[in-house]
Design an enzyme around this catalytic site. Structure first.
Site, PDB file in Angstrom:
ATOM      1  NE  ARG A   1      -2.511  -0.983   3.500  1.00  0.00           N
ATOM      2  CZ  ARG A   1      -1.941  -0.266   4.445  1.00  0.00           C
ATOM      3  NH1 ARG A   1      -1.875   1.049   4.332  1.00  0.00           N
ATOM      4  NH2 ARG A   1      -1.443  -0.843   5.510  1.00  0.00           N
TER       5      ARG A   1
ATOM      6  CE1 TYR B   1       1.461  -7.317  -3.910  1.00  0.00           C
ATOM      7  CE2 TYR B   1       0.573  -6.187  -1.991  1.00  0.00           C
ATOM      8  CZ  TYR B   1       1.198  -7.283  -2.555  1.00  0.00           C
ATOM      9  OH  TYR B   1       1.544  -8.346  -1.765  1.00  0.00           O
TER      10      TYR B   1
ATOM     11  CE  LYS C   1      -7.394  -3.187   5.044  1.00  0.00           C
ATOM     12  NZ  LYS C   1      -6.072  -3.603   5.422  1.00  0.00           N
TER      13      LYS C   1
ATOM     14  CG  HIS D   1      -7.481  -2.533   9.952  1.00  0.00           C
ATOM     15  ND1 HIS D   1      -6.153  -2.205  10.131  1.00  0.00           N
ATOM     16  CD2 HIS D   1      -7.487  -3.546   9.046  1.00  0.00           C
ATOM     17  CE1 HIS D   1      -5.397  -2.990   9.382  1.00  0.00           C
ATOM     18  NE2 HIS D   1      -6.169  -3.800   8.715  1.00  0.00           N
TER      19      HIS D   1
ATOM     20  CB  SER E   1      -1.080  -3.418   8.156  1.00  0.00           C
ATOM     21  OG  SER E   1      -2.176  -2.628   7.783  1.00  0.00           O
TER      22      SER E   1
ATOM     23  CB  CYS F   1      -0.088  -6.258  14.223  1.00  0.00           C
ATOM     24  SG  CYS F   1       1.122  -4.970  13.941  1.00  0.00           S
ATOM     25  N   GLY F   2      -1.119  -9.564  13.245  1.00  0.00           N
ATOM     26  CA  GLY F   2      -1.660 -10.808  13.782  1.00  0.00           C
ATOM     27  C   GLY F   2      -3.174 -11.001  13.717  1.00  0.00           C
ATOM     28  CE  LYS F   3      -6.229  -6.609  10.668  1.00  0.00           C
ATOM     29  NZ  LYS F   3      -4.833  -6.140  10.729  1.00  0.00           N
TER      30      LYS F   3
ATOM     31  CG  ASN G   1      -1.122 -15.682  12.325  1.00  0.00           C
ATOM     32  OD1 ASN G   1      -0.692 -16.820  12.335  1.00  0.00           O
ATOM     33  ND2 ASN G   1      -0.790 -14.796  11.404  1.00  0.00           N
TER      34      ASN G   1
ATOM     35  CG  ASP H   1      -7.916  -6.686   6.769  1.00  0.00           C
ATOM     36  OD1 ASP H   1      -6.946  -6.607   7.544  1.00  0.00           O
ATOM     37  OD2 ASP H   1      -8.103  -5.898   5.826  1.00  0.00           O
TER      38      ASP H   1
ATOM     39  CB  SER I   1       4.631 -12.350  -0.459  1.00  0.00           C
ATOM     40  OG  SER I   1       5.100 -13.029   0.685  1.00  0.00           O
ATOM     41  NE  ARG I   2      -0.556  -8.411   2.637  1.00  0.00           N
ATOM     42  CZ  ARG I   2      -1.086  -7.986   3.778  1.00  0.00           C
ATOM     43  NH1 ARG I   2      -2.224  -8.483   4.190  1.00  0.00           N
ATOM     44  NH2 ARG I   2      -0.482  -7.077   4.502  1.00  0.00           N
TER      45      ARG I   2
ATOM     46  NE  ARG J   1       4.234  -7.078  13.960  1.00  0.00           N
ATOM     47  CZ  ARG J   1       4.782  -8.279  13.812  1.00  0.00           C
ATOM     48  NH1 ARG J   1       5.908  -8.582  14.415  1.00  0.00           N
ATOM     49  NH2 ARG J   1       4.209  -9.181  13.044  1.00  0.00           N
TER      50      ARG J   1
ATOM     51  CG  ASN K   1      -1.784 -15.269  21.118  1.00  0.00           C
ATOM     52  OD1 ASN K   1      -0.895 -15.115  21.971  1.00  0.00           O
ATOM     53  ND2 ASN K   1      -1.615 -14.949  19.848  1.00  0.00           N
TER      54      ASN K   1
HETATM   55  P1  GTP Z   1      -2.934  -7.415   7.574  1.00  0.00           P
HETATM   56  O1  GTP Z   1      -3.493  -8.411   6.628  1.00  0.00           O
HETATM   57  O2  GTP Z   1      -1.772  -6.659   6.990  1.00  0.00           O
HETATM   58  O3  GTP Z   1      -3.951  -6.488   8.130  1.00  0.00           O
HETATM   59  O4  GTP Z   1      -2.190  -8.257   8.766  1.00  0.00           O
HETATM   60  P2  GTP Z   1      -2.747  -9.101  10.000  1.00  0.00           P
HETATM   61  O5  GTP Z   1      -3.024  -8.198  11.149  1.00  0.00           O
HETATM   62  O6  GTP Z   1      -3.834  -9.999   9.576  1.00  0.00           O
HETATM   63  O7  GTP Z   1      -1.438  -9.961  10.413  1.00  0.00           O
HETATM   64  P3  GTP Z   1      -1.163 -11.531  10.289  1.00  0.00           P
HETATM   65  O8  GTP Z   1      -2.072 -12.356  11.130  1.00  0.00           O
HETATM   66  O9  GTP Z   1      -1.088 -11.873   8.852  1.00  0.00           O
HETATM   67  O10 GTP Z   1       0.283 -11.632  10.936  1.00  0.00           O
HETATM   68  C1  GTP Z   1       1.391 -10.918  10.430  1.00  0.00           C
HETATM   69  C2  GTP Z   1       2.669 -11.534  10.925  1.00  0.00           C
HETATM   70  O11 GTP Z   1       2.688 -11.584  12.365  1.00  0.00           O
HETATM   71  C3  GTP Z   1       2.876 -12.963  10.450  1.00  0.00           C
HETATM   72  O12 GTP Z   1       4.203 -13.108  10.016  1.00  0.00           O
HETATM   73  C4  GTP Z   1       2.608 -13.789  11.674  1.00  0.00           C
HETATM   74  O13 GTP Z   1       3.351 -14.978  11.677  1.00  0.00           O
HETATM   75  C5  GTP Z   1       3.011 -12.871  12.831  1.00  0.00           C
HETATM   76  N1  GTP Z   1       2.211 -13.174  14.063  1.00  0.00           N
HETATM   77  C6  GTP Z   1       0.868 -13.297  14.134  1.00  0.00           C
HETATM   78  N2  GTP Z   1       0.457 -13.636  15.385  1.00  0.00           N
HETATM   79  C7  GTP Z   1       1.579 -13.699  16.132  1.00  0.00           C
HETATM   80  C8  GTP Z   1       1.820 -14.015  17.513  1.00  0.00           C
HETATM   81  O14 GTP Z   1       0.912 -14.289  18.306  1.00  0.00           O
HETATM   82  N3  GTP Z   1       3.117 -13.970  17.923  1.00  0.00           N
HETATM   83  C9  GTP Z   1       4.151 -13.678  17.077  1.00  0.00           C
HETATM   84  N4  GTP Z   1       5.378 -13.661  17.558  1.00  0.00           N
HETATM   85  N5  GTP Z   1       3.961 -13.395  15.760  1.00  0.00           N
HETATM   86  C10 GTP Z   1       2.694 -13.407  15.288  1.00  0.00           C
HETATM   87  C1  SPV Z   2      -3.308  -4.154   5.376  1.00  0.00           C
HETATM   88  O1  SPV Z   2      -2.283  -3.570   5.006  1.00  0.00           O
HETATM   89  O2  SPV Z   2      -3.878  -3.896   6.471  1.00  0.00           O
HETATM   90  C2  SPV Z   2      -3.878  -5.215   4.526  1.00  0.00           C
HETATM   91  C3  SPV Z   2      -3.310  -5.387   3.179  1.00  0.00           C
HETATM   92  O3  SPV Z   2      -4.817  -5.876   4.923  1.00  0.00           O
HETATM   93  S1  SPV Z   2      -3.962  -4.285   1.996  1.00  0.00           S
HETATM   94  O4  SPV Z   2      -5.159  -4.850   1.459  1.00  0.00           O
HETATM   95  O5  SPV Z   2      -2.949  -4.124   0.950  1.00  0.00           O
HETATM   96  O6  SPV Z   2      -4.272  -3.030   2.631  1.00  0.00           O
HETATM   97 MN    MN Z   3      -5.365  -5.262   7.081  1.00  0.00          MN
END
Ligand code: GTP
Ligand code: SPV
Ligand code: MN
Length: 655
Positions: free
Chosen positions: A114, A266, A275, A295, A317, A319-321, A323, A342, A436-437, A468, A564
């Site tokens: 982005r 992208y 977004k 978000h 972004s 930070c673990g959503k 997951n 998301d 990468s996604r 984080r 968690n």
């Molecule tokens: P966007 O799609 O960008 O909004 O990201 P998101 O908030 O969905 O983040 P996502 O769950 O994809 O996690 C991003 C990174 O953080 C990945 O590399 C995960 O492996 C890492 N991560 C997620 N949860 C944890 C956790 O509980 N602990 C640690 N150490 N890393 C984590």
């Molecule tokens: C984010 O950056 O929070 C994402 C990826 O979920 S994007 O769709 O590119 O904004």
């Molecule tokens: Mn996001």
């Protein structure tokens, strides 16, 4: 699916394509009778079946952008095959035969995330969009552009921008088609990759047009900004990924319900439902209509007694959503289900219950770090019907990224996202781009919640903020009340990630995880959140703050991921009114021993995880005060200022 089957599919798609091209010729002839000025063919679909406003929108923009052809998407299986055929023929995607109907796109390396610096919101009144920042300080909460400058910027880019290309018309619904909480958009784009991705991320096609009738929609215009003309044909398009990074702009015109994006193909720059619509325009609609566009992930949590609750969680972004939304709890008897990873659209229903829908239909998830160990449910989701972008590929037709080391079969070689063959870690560069996604249908998630498409949404009983925070911020704490919870959202900070163009690991403010996504003045946004405590009918959910990322001398203090669930268990019990918390300077924290650590394999230093260093929190308060003063100024609601003062007092007297 075997290789032979694929070849047959390709051949039949080829026949199908030529059949449609023939049809296109006759429909173009028919169309030109209506509008003799029209210079483009209707390649697919019937423009006369579009509601008149949609048709007007298409025709006006076709006049400006001058595509060679127009394709009106119906969302059918045949159409999908045709699109993937075209994308493959053009070299934009290639098949990943190890899986079923999976594809890899590698972008021009200049177009990978982005672009916040080129994202603008244009309103007549500047302070509708941005807060009053301190003189001499650059605002970081939305970029405003005047309507005059915006017109100049758009006029310099869009005329003729689709020459030589097809303009696709994508009718899409954010939220289940026909739900009272859903909204409709029409995206015009000259990127078939965007159409394929929107087909995964949204409900798209004729059914949306049927629901729309002659109603309102958000007008979304997107171009990769690389017309094919005799002059441009000598330019090199890297990786068959046309884009125009120098001229990229992502523009929002909320007063006209319009989004115009140019130059990037992208993610959030080009999948305009995400977004741009669901958050930036969405937040404006939400304020006007009395709801929230956030978000946030949405998850269901079932405890060992079979009681179920839904939570929404806002983390910035990467930070673990994703997951958390798909986690496999390690705590016995717990079950997690996923509603969304998301974005959440939430509103209080007539009984005062907060309800949420996921406006999306797919996950556009961060690949690196995803593995059978960290997120097995994501790994199972992406085995079919998935478009991967900027990941590495393996010689057995699979994908690879950092974190998949244990899943890499022996005797395969890896090609990096940049096309380096026989890639090896020792080369010092990552195999996959950090942003990468995977783009994959939500319906395939093995733990998708049975209510995930419920038109009235799921009841939300807790809101969780997190980021984080390597230092000072405890694993979990709970807000004293709604107003304090809104303050926690406003004070949210996190280390920068690769999801946007930021460099380095500096801790940045990211209020409500929405800093890049606010559609309007953040001060007004806070007023909107606070306003719900004035309405006695609203059952305000409890608000929490989590931090999986605190660091000690040897890395993360908390194992995270499935572990968690131990924190979710505590949240669950708090929502049930259990007396398992004590007051601290920052909020309620768990009573000693109230986080269930039974069966935890790692040694976790809970004292270090919950330690509240006085000097850290004094700095934090000071820095927050400066941030609010410089960035929000007179728009900061006095109640938020009061919360900061109260925190300062508690830090000074209690720590
Ligand atoms: P966007 O799609 O960008 O909004 O990201 P998101 O908030 O969905 O983040 P996502 O769950 O994809 O996690 C991003 C990174 O953080 C990945 O590399 C995960 O492996 C890492 N991560 C997620 N949860 C944890 C956790 O509980 N602990 C640690 N150490 N890393 C984590
Ligand atoms: C984010 O950056 O929070 C994402 C990826 O979920 S994007 O769709 O590119 O904004
Ligand atoms: Mn996001």
């Amino acid at each position: 699916m075997g290789v032979d089957n694929k070849t047959t599919l390709l051949q039949s798609t080829e026949m199908f394509a030529s059949h449609y091209l023939k049809e296109a010729a006759s429909s173009a002839k028919y169309a030109s009778k209506i509008d003799p000025q029209r210079r483009y063919d209707i390649l697919y679909g019937n423009i006369n079946r579009l509601p008149s406003r949609v048709r007007y929108f298409v025709e006006e923009n076709a006049k400006v952008c001058q595509p060679d052809a127009v394709h009106i998407c119906d969302g059918s299986e045949k159409e999908r095959e045709l699109l993937y055929y075209i994308l493959q023929r053009d070299g934009t995607i290639r098949p990943l035969p190890k899986y079923e109907n999976c594809w890899l796109a590698n972008t021009d390396p200049a177009d990978v995330a982005r672009v916040e610096s080129r994202t603008f919101i244009s309103t007549h009144e500047k302070y509708d969009t941005v807060p009053h920042t301190k003189e001499g300080v650059k605002g970081t909460l939305a970029n405003w552009m005047s309507p005059e400058d915006m017109e100049t910027a758009l006029d310099a880019r869009f005329p003729g921008c689709m020459k030589g290309r097809t303009m696709y018309v994508i009718p899409f619904s954010m939220g289940p088609v026909g739900s009272p909480l859903s909204k409709i958009g029409i995206q015009l784009t000259d990127s078939a990759y965007v159409v394929a991705s929107m087909g995964v991320m949204t409900r798209m096609g004729s059914k949306v047009i049927d629901t729309l009738k002659d109603g309102e929609f958000i007008k979304c215009l997107h171009s990769v900004g690389r017309p094919i003309t005799s002059a441009s044909s000598a330019e090199v398009v890297k990786n068959s990924w046309p884009c125009n990074p120098k001229e990229t702009i992502v523009a929002h015109l909320p007063e006209r319900n319009e989004i115009c994006s140019f130059g990037s193909g992208y993610g959030g720059n080009s999948l305009l439902g995400k977004k741009c619509f669901a958050l930036r325009i969405g937040s404006i609609l939400a304020r006007r209509e009395g709801w929230f566009a956030e978000h946030m992930l949405i998850m269901g949590v079932e405890n060992p007694k079979g009681e179920k609750k839904y939570f929404a969680a806002a983390f910035p972004s990467a930070c673990g959503k994703t997951n958390l939304a798909m986690m496999e709890p390690t705590l016995p008897g717990y079950k997690v289900t996923c509603v969304g990873d998301d974005i959440a659209w939430m509103r209080f229903d007539k009984n005062g219950q907060l309800r949420a829908i996921n406006p999306e239909a797919g996950f556009f998830g961060v690949a690196p770090g995803t593995s059978m160990k960290t997120n097995p449910n994501a790994m199972r989701t992406i085995e079919k019907n998935t478009i991967f972008t900027n990941v590495a590929s393996t010689s057995d037709g699979g994908v690879y990224w950092e974190g998949m080391e244990e899943e890499l079969p022996d005797n395969v070689s890896t090609t990096s996202w940049l096309g380096v063959h026989d890639w090896h870690k020792s080369m010092g560069k990552p195999a996959a781009h950090p942003n990468s996604r995977f783009c994959t249908p939500a319906s395939q998630c093995p733990i998708i919640d049975d209510q995930w498409e419920s038109p009235e949404g799921v009841p939300i009983e807790g809101i969780i903020f997190g980021g984080r925070r390597p230092e000072g911020v405890p694993l979990i704490y709970e807000a004293f009340d709604w107003q304090h919870g809104v303050f926690l959202g406003a004070a949210l900070k996190s280390e920068a990630t690769a999801a946007a163009e930021h460099k380095g690991k500096v801790v940045m403010h990211d209020p409500f995880a929405m800093r890049p996504f606010f559609g309007y003045n953040f001060g007004h946004y806070l007023d909107h959140w606070l306003s719900f405590q004035e309405n006695p009918k609203c059952k305000l959910p409890k608000v929490f703050h989590v931090n999986w990322f605190r660091k000690g001398s040897s890395g993360f203090l908390w194992p995270g991921f499935g572990e968690n669930s131990r924190v979710l268990d505590w949240i669950f019990r708090r929502v049930n009114g259990e007396d398992c918390a004590v007051k601290s300077a920052v909020g309620y924290i768990p009573k000693e021993g109230s986080i269930d650590l039974s069966g935890l394999k790692e040694d976790v230093n809970m004292n270090e995880l919950f330690n509240l260093p006085k000097d850290f929190w004094q700095m934090e308060v000071k820095e927050l005060g400066k941030y609010f003063e410089e960035q929000v100024g007179e728009d900061l609601p006095p109640k938020i200022q009061q919360e900061l003062k109260k925190l300062e007092q508690r830090v000074n007297t209690e720590l």
